[in-house]
Design an enzyme around this catalytic site. Structure first.
Site, PDB file in Angstrom:
ATOM      1  N   ASP A 179       0.895  -1.150   0.000  1.00  0.00           N
ATOM      2  CA  ASP A 179       0.000   0.000   0.000  1.00  0.00           C
ATOM      3  C   ASP A 179       0.932   1.198   0.000  1.00  0.00           C
ATOM      4  O   ASP A 179       1.607   1.472   0.995  1.00  0.00           O
ATOM      5  CB  ASP A 179      -0.872   0.010   1.258  1.00  0.00           C
ATOM      6  CG  ASP A 179      -1.823   1.187   1.255  1.00  0.00           C
ATOM      7  OD1 ASP A 179      -1.369   2.312   1.014  1.00  0.00           O
ATOM      8  OD2 ASP A 179      -3.028   0.985   1.494  1.00  0.00           O
ATOM      9  N   HIS A 180       0.997   1.894  -1.132  1.00  0.00           N
ATOM     10  CA  HIS A 180       2.067   2.885  -1.257  1.00  0.00           C
ATOM     11  C   HIS A 180       1.958   4.021  -0.244  1.00  0.00           C
ATOM     12  O   HIS A 180       2.928   4.701   0.032  1.00  0.00           O
ATOM     13  CB  HIS A 180       2.171   3.419  -2.700  1.00  0.00           C
ATOM     14  CG  HIS A 180       1.106   4.413  -3.059  1.00  0.00           C
ATOM     15  ND1 HIS A 180      -0.176   4.049  -3.357  1.00  0.00           N
ATOM     16  CD2 HIS A 180       1.137   5.761  -3.164  1.00  0.00           C
ATOM     17  CE1 HIS A 180      -0.889   5.138  -3.630  1.00  0.00           C
ATOM     18  NE2 HIS A 180      -0.111   6.186  -3.524  1.00  0.00           N
ATOM     19  N   HIS A 242      -5.773   2.901   1.999  1.00  0.00           N
ATOM     20  CA  HIS A 242      -5.005   4.081   2.415  1.00  0.00           C
ATOM     21  C   HIS A 242      -5.578   4.757   3.678  1.00  0.00           C
ATOM     22  O   HIS A 242      -4.857   5.041   4.624  1.00  0.00           O
ATOM     23  CB  HIS A 242      -4.964   5.116   1.291  1.00  0.00           C
ATOM     24  CG  HIS A 242      -4.478   4.573  -0.024  1.00  0.00           C
ATOM     25  ND1 HIS A 242      -3.531   3.569  -0.115  1.00  0.00           N
ATOM     26  CD2 HIS A 242      -4.787   4.902  -1.300  1.00  0.00           C
ATOM     27  CE1 HIS A 242      -3.298   3.317  -1.395  1.00  0.00           C
ATOM     28  NE2 HIS A 242      -4.049   4.099  -2.128  1.00  0.00           N
ATOM     29  N   LYS A 342     -12.350  12.370  -5.660  1.00  0.00           N
ATOM     30  CA  LYS A 342     -11.641  12.806  -6.868  1.00  0.00           C
ATOM     31  C   LYS A 342     -12.276  14.098  -7.362  1.00  0.00           C
ATOM     32  O   LYS A 342     -13.434  14.375  -7.068  1.00  0.00           O
ATOM     33  CB  LYS A 342     -11.729  11.734  -7.940  1.00  0.00           C
ATOM     34  CG  LYS A 342     -10.994  10.445  -7.536  1.00  0.00           C
ATOM     35  CD  LYS A 342     -10.510   9.683  -8.732  1.00  0.00           C
ATOM     36  CE  LYS A 342      -9.789   8.398  -8.338  1.00  0.00           C
ATOM     37  NZ  LYS A 342      -8.407   8.583  -7.892  1.00  0.00           N
TER      38      LYS A 342
HETATM   39  C1  BG6 Z   1      -4.198   4.734  -5.652  1.00  0.00           C
HETATM   40  C2  BG6 Z   1      -5.611   4.802  -6.156  1.00  0.00           C
HETATM   41  O1  BG6 Z   1      -4.044   3.649  -4.796  1.00  0.00           O
HETATM   42  O2  BG6 Z   1      -3.895   5.920  -4.949  1.00  0.00           O
HETATM   43  C3  BG6 Z   1      -5.792   6.006  -7.046  1.00  0.00           C
HETATM   44  O3  BG6 Z   1      -5.900   3.620  -6.886  1.00  0.00           O
HETATM   45  C4  BG6 Z   1      -5.367   7.256  -6.335  1.00  0.00           C
HETATM   46  O4  BG6 Z   1      -7.130   6.117  -7.476  1.00  0.00           O
HETATM   47  C5  BG6 Z   1      -3.974   7.090  -5.740  1.00  0.00           C
HETATM   48  O5  BG6 Z   1      -5.362   8.304  -7.268  1.00  0.00           O
HETATM   49  C6  BG6 Z   1      -3.620   8.253  -4.852  1.00  0.00           C
HETATM   50  O6  BG6 Z   1      -2.276   8.145  -4.484  1.00  0.00           O
HETATM   51  P1  BG6 Z   1      -1.419   9.432  -4.184  1.00  0.00           P
HETATM   52  O7  BG6 Z   1      -0.112   8.910  -3.738  1.00  0.00           O
HETATM   53  O8  BG6 Z   1      -1.360  10.214  -5.460  1.00  0.00           O
HETATM   54  O9  BG6 Z   1      -2.181  10.149  -3.120  1.00  0.00           O
END
Ligand code: BG6
Length: 492
Positions: A179-180, A242, A342
């Site tokens: 989960d980035h 997230h 979004k």
């Molecule tokens: C991803 C989602 O995991 O995270 C995307 O699938 C989203 O829809 C993105 O835009 C948001 O990541 P960050 O790092 O740009 O906040």
């Protein structure tokens, strides 16, 4: 490293730029090789050229222009293997290719398999890694690890099934559910803020905190991901993963040690303490909406239903807001307001801790009062940092009180923006540190909380979805959700 889903957006925009950065920082061994695997027809050469272009364009490649000699050295380590995800023969060919590269490069044979494909391919890939002896369950030398991108399942049952399949083929310590958000510096700093400073932890509880807000706002729409997004929606795409991680890190008890399991044990306890939102309550208490056409930064953007691969009658939410409760001694009575969407006015993820009201005495009486309570804001992105809002006397003979902020910014303090999350996570997976990855029980506990909400929302009988114009902070119902408790969204 084998990247499954080599033709995809994630590989081009995030993974390869991050790996290239790691290469430039000398984090990769000389013998390193990256094999892209996907169904499309490409050669090593065409794959390298594609990547070079996207790395050049990538916002995540912070160094601006690519140094040609670094790129050439890196490109010679990139290969392409065409194959289907459900074909044992293609995996046998992949296995041979890996073997040959290992021999050629005199490499120890460690292998990281990165699943950057649509989730529908996960199970096939895992099974075929097993059949082609690439999984190597229980072996540590050479090691084999699997990194699985989100979404990990689409509900509790599918997450359980995927966990079962993965654990039949790999040991838990070989599995890295990514989960980035957990790789973001500011997210990692939440624990440091709380547990490396004595002033915060004492007041980090219901006696001192009125409520907490977590907002993950994006100005972008779904772009070309409509096909995926429409089956997912904000609850699956952002909340189950997230936002749940952010909530856990803010609400968890101090872990007994900093080991991966001790930290994850505490996160799971938070998830298990979340007050369930049964389907019937979700239908009324959770605000879901979809962006319609509107203006962001002076540009008119089309609505969600006009996006590529989105049905014109779609009822998928691009915005969600709701109130969560962590039913334990620390957090009793403290609402956590969560919101993500979004096409909101700007990209901004932040957690704000709103402390109790100031007693209505002394300075907090008319005409100076009511004064704003203290707020501690953790800016996850952009402009990463932490700010504490407090009251101060404006200079002069009169007792004029004004709210001010003490502000810490990563860029100003450390002279650079925090590194990209994928760099950190790829490196951690390579050294086998699972702290910033999701454990199987954690992913299931998050689904156990979010799935009934999704189910409740699917029974929504309203004639149409709520809409909000692109460029606004969501529908008025999201404001009412928090105003009912006498609060306001901090970002509005
Ligand atoms: C991803 C989602 O995991 O995270 C995307 O699938 C989203 O829809 C993105 O835009 C948001 O990541 P960050 O790092 O740009 O906040």
């Amino acid at each position: 490293m084998v990247v499954f889903g080599a033709s995809g957006d994630l590989t081009r925009r995030k993974l390869l730029p991050a790996i290239f950065q790691l290469w430039c920082q000398n984090h990769l061994p000389e013998s390193a090789a990256i094999i892209g695997y996907s169904r499309s027809e490409k050669t090593d050469e065409s794959f390298r050229n594609e990547l070079c272009d996207s790395i050049r364009n990538s916002l995540h490649c912070h160094q601006g222009l690519i140094d040609d000699s670094a790129w050439d050295a890196f490109a010679s380590r990139i290969f392409y293997q065409q194959g289907a995800y459900d074909s044992p023969d293609d995996f046998a060919a992949l296995s041979k290719r890996i073997e040959a590269l290992n021999v050629e490069r005199n490499a120890p044979g460690n292998c990281m398999h990165y699943l950057a494909t649509p989730p529908s391919a996960f199970a096939d890939i895992i099974r075929n890694l097993d059949c082609s002896s690439l999984a190597r369950k229980g072996q540590s030398d050479p090691w084999s690890r699997i990194v699985i991108e989100k979404p990990f399942g689409t509900d509790l049952q599918s997450a359980r099934d995927l966990n079962r399949i993965a654990r039949e083929v790999f040991d838990e310590d070989q599995i890295f559910r990514i989960d980035h958000y957990l790789g973001k510096e500011t997210v990692q700093n939440i624990m440091v803020l709380r547990f490396a400073n004595s002033i915060f932890e004492h007041i980090w509880r219901h006696d001192y905190i009125d409520h907490i807000q977590i907002t993950a706002a994006e100005s972008l729409g779904v772009g070309s991901r409509g096909g995926y997004y429409d089956k997912s929606g904000a609850l699956r795409d952002m909340v189950q993963n997230h936002l749940m991680h952010l909530l856990c890190l803010v609400a968890m008890e101090p872990p007994v040690t900093l080991t991966a399991d001790a930290i994850r044990d505490e996160k799971v306890k938070v998830l298990n303490a979340l007050r369930p939102i049964p389907p019937l309550c979700a239908a009324n208490g959770v605000v879901r909406a979809q962006y319609s056409s509107g203006e962001i930064n002076g540009k008119t953007e089309p609505g969600y239903r006009q996006a590529e691969n989105v049905p014109t009658d779609s009822r998928t939410e691009t915005f969600v807001a709701f109130k969560a409760h962590v039913d334990n001694w620390r957090w009793t009575g403290v609402p956590f307001y969560l919101r993500t969407g979004k096409r909101l006015p700007r990209r901004c993820t932040e957690i704000s801790i709103h402390f109790e009201d100031i007693p209505q005495i002394l300075f907090n009486r008319p005409p100076a009062g009511p004064l704003r309570p203290n707020v501690l804001t953790i800016r996850v992105q952009p402009n990463e940092g932490i700010a504490l809002e407090f009251q101060t006397k404006a200079p002069g003979p009169a007792m004029n009180i004004e709210p001010l902020e003490m502000d810490f910014g990563y860029r100003e303090s450390f002279g650079q923006a925090p590194p990209d999350a994928y760099q950190r996570l790829l490196l951690d997976a390579a050294v086998g540190d699972a702290t910033l990855f999701t454990r199987s029980d954690e992913v299931e506990a998050a689904w156990a909380y979010v799935a009934p909400i999704i189910e409740g929302c699917s029974h929504d009988t309203a004639a149409d979805m709520l809409q909000y114009p692109a460029g606004s902070w969501g529908p008025k119902e999201a404001d009412e959700l928090i105003q009912t408790d006498g609060n306001q969204w901090r970002l509005k």
